[in-house]
Design a protein around this motif. Sequence first.
Motif: not given
Length: 233
Positions: A160-162, A229-233
């Motif tokens: 999932r990404v933020r 666009i980064v990793n969405w924990d």
Amino acid sequence: MKKSTTGLLLGSALVIGLSGCATDFQRGGDRAGGTATAGTGGGTAWYQQPVVCGIAGGLIGGSIGYAVSGESDEDAGIAVGGASGAAIGALLCADHTPEPEPVAEPEPMPEPEPAPVQEFEPVVLSSEVTFAFDSAEIRPGAHQTLQDVATTLRENPDLRVRIEGHTDSVGSPQYNVGLSQRRADSVREFLVSQGIAEGRMDTRGYGEERPVATNDTDEGRAQNRRVEIVNWD
């Protein structure tokens, strides 16, 4: 025949007889391919039952004691022989079955290693390439990069990404927050058009709150105008 000879013969006969029975019984069991039993329960041969051993031991010991004693000490000789017979009876009853070989316990199976946690490699889109000035419409030059992002997400369905929008400090803070949010939403809509579920993406507009360079120069402001666009924990 003298009593000594008679007693010794009787004792010897009992010992040899019981020993022979034991040997024949064991051989019979071996020929049958298993452990011999005689219907007494628990797999114990008849001649190894406590009652049989006690009687046999007493007879053997008493006979030998009577044989070796004189006329004046027959009772003492029989008593001593009886005690010896008890020891003989214990030997007759002794279980000579070899101890079973210890069975080695199987080695425990190693626990499987946990699957590596998937991480999304951050992607930074320069606003100069992605968007026109004061616009949230994605330029064609950013399409290939975003298509690569969509491919990564399709190949890793658990990721999932933020999507985070950022601006420089030109303009009011409130306006910049709105502009950065619209740009982040545009990137999400593009990825949805590539088959990525909307629920796997979160968007945030930070405006000018998180600069990565100074806003006092053109170069610095250009770096601050970006979408990450980064990793969405």
